[in-house]
Design a protein around this motif. Structure first.
Motif: not given
Length: 525
Positions: A457, A418-419
């Motif tokens: 991430s 994430s993202p």
């Protein structure tokens, strides 16, 4: 020495980096001033120092002793930036570093966020460079053709010596990137001057006499002072002199020229862009960190293609006989893993490589079923990378990540970053820095991004592959940093070797993959 940004200057300014680009000027009341010639003075105000070099925000300066958390946070940031023990306490070692000669440009840009925001300084250190890469604040010149001139000289060296030194300095930087910097006697992008005290760029950037602040530079931009380099004329400037009471003009100028080109301060003590003056060094040259960041801004200098005679060209011309398809084993990815040995991941299988890579490599053992070696792994993986210092293997497929420690799947994996990445990964590269730490680059078809191993991430934004690694085909199949430090990329039955410093394809590449890496052995699927 100097910093980066559109207002890469010193004095008593906080967050001056990038300020011109943002359209404002921040300043704080200057600390205790020293007169000319007071080189023996060792007084330092830690509060003023931390504010001046970007560790404290301007509006917090008058309240830091009441806001204990803010004060400790600033000290921790300083300790982290200077490789000290991070405990939030102002040690004698930290104060001694503050007393060292250096440039007046901030180490951290305080415009990135509030010091009270959790992990703000740490995040600034981790992502500031990536933001600069994307030119969010315009930290590079729009043109790769720049001009410089000297307007004011010091009386301590001849004009010829100073001109030759600056010419040499700009030549060194330009030789490592797709950049040209030439001298001019008329309008220039970069103007070099010597000055004393308040020298025409505002009292907030005034020099401190013969003291710790040696010079400063303004980064690229549209302001009148953008790109300019200023030296403190109260310092005793020399050339090729190991006298500890003087300052070597070449050493300082090489650093300041980096700032004029948009370079930030480096935490690497071996780098030219390290903030503190280390004295005369006859073997001084740009470090890997310096070159890597410069080329991120301006691209690598094109490597000239080797000249090939007519007879040689005829000898290496491709024949009409096709290569056996069984030799063209596709590489899903290549890793340099445990035991300093290479591994090829292909489809449902994994093979080990022996030898030192390239011409000395050969398939050694295999095939082994991938899921028997790595239980729970996907097949036909997208990318893989091994982090030697943590003994971890990362596998990427689609938008999920598998992490193995000592070949055992870690709890909580696979997971989804994430993202989400901008594209589905097709390859991954683990690149080791001078300390042996591995940074993971993940490649899509068009973009490349940094993978945060602690947070699973993406770090910062993402870049066009073609601007960061020049000349690569798209998309690539696999990437690896081999034991000799060289980086190799693979595409179909070809492979490419990149220069460690230029980030461009070396002359003579691409070459045929199976001849160099598989010893011409045809493996049946």
């Amino acid at each position: 020495m100097a910093g980066m940004g559109s207002l890469c200057a010193p004095g008593a300014a906080v967050g001056v980096v990038l300020v011109l680009c943002l359209g404002g000027i921040l300043s704080i009341p200057s600390g205790p001033r020293r007169g000319r010639g007071e080189a023996g003075s060792t007084d330092v105000d830690p509060e003023q120092y931390l504010a001046k070099y970007g560790y404290l925000e301007v509006d917090q300066l008058q309240h830091t002793r009441n806001l204990r958390h803010t004060w400790k946070h600033a000290i921790r940031s300083f300790q982290r930036f200077n490789h000290l023990k991070v405990n939030g306490r102002l040690s004698r070692q930290a104060v001694n570093i503050m007393k060292q000669p250096r440039c007046g440009v901030p180490d951290i840009d305080t415009t990135l966020g509030s010091p009270n925001r959790k992990h703000r300084h740490k995040r600034a250190l981790l992502t500031g460079f990536k933001k600069a890469v994307n030119s969010v604040y315009g930290l590079k010149w729009r043109s790769n053709q720049l001009r410089w001139k000297m307007s004011r000289y010091t009386g301590r060296l001849t004009a010829e010596q100073q001109w030759a030194t600056l010419k040499r300095v700009f030549g060194i930087w330009a030789s490592q990137a797709n950049l040209t910097v030439v001298h001019t006697s008329s309008d220039a992008d970069i103007e070099v001057v010597f000055g004393r005290g308040s020298h025409g760029d505002g009292n907030q950037y005034a020099f401190d006499g013969s003291g710790p602040q040696l010079a400063h530079a303004f980064g690229p931009g549209d302001a009148a002072v953008a790109g300019d380099i200023h030296f403190d004329d109260d310092e005793r400037w020399t050339l090729d002199d190991n006298d500890t009471t003087s300052k070597d003009l070449f050493v300082v100028a090489l650093h300041e020229a980096g700032h004029a080109l948009g370079m930030p301060h480096s935490r690497d003590r071996k780098a030219v862009m390290y903030a503190h003056y280390k004295g005369y060094d006859p073997s001084l040259s740009l470090s890997y960190d310096d070159v890597r960041k410069l080329q991120t801004f301006y691209g690598a200098r094109p490597v000239p293609a080797p000249s090939v005679s007519t007879s040689t060209a005829a000898a290496v011309a491709p024949t009409s006989t096709p290569e056996p398809t069984t030799c063209n084993m596709p590489f899903d990815d290549v890793i340099y893993g445990p035991g300093k040995q290479g591994y090829v991941l292909s489809g449902r299988h994994v093979y080990s490589l022996k030898g030192r890579g390239e011409e000395g490599a050969a398939l050694d053992r295999g095939p082994y079923r991938l899921r028997r070696v790595l239980k729970g792994s996907p097949i036909h993986i997208s990318a893989a990378v091994y982090v030697a210092e943590k003994k971890r293997l990362y596998i990427f497929k689609g938008y999920r990540v598998w992490r193995y420690t000592r070949f055992r799947l870690d709890r909580g994996y696979p997971t989804r970053p994430s993202p989400y990445p901008p594209e589905r990964p097709v390859a991954a590269l683990g690149e080791r820095d001078y300390r042996g730490k591995t940074k993971i680059y993940v490649f899509g078809k068009r973009y490349v991004w940094v993978y945060d191993q602690d947070r699973d991430s993406r770090v910062g934004s993402y870049l066009w592959i073609r601007t960061f690694w020049r000349g690569l085909p798209s998309p690539i199949d696999a990437a690896v940093q081999w034991g000799d430090g060289s980086v190799y990329f693979f595409r179909n039955n070809k492979y490419y070797r990149l220069s460690k410093y230029y980030r461009a394809i070396m002359a003579g590449y691409p070459k045929v993959k199976d001849v160099a890496w598989l010893s011409s052995t045809c493996w049946k699927k």
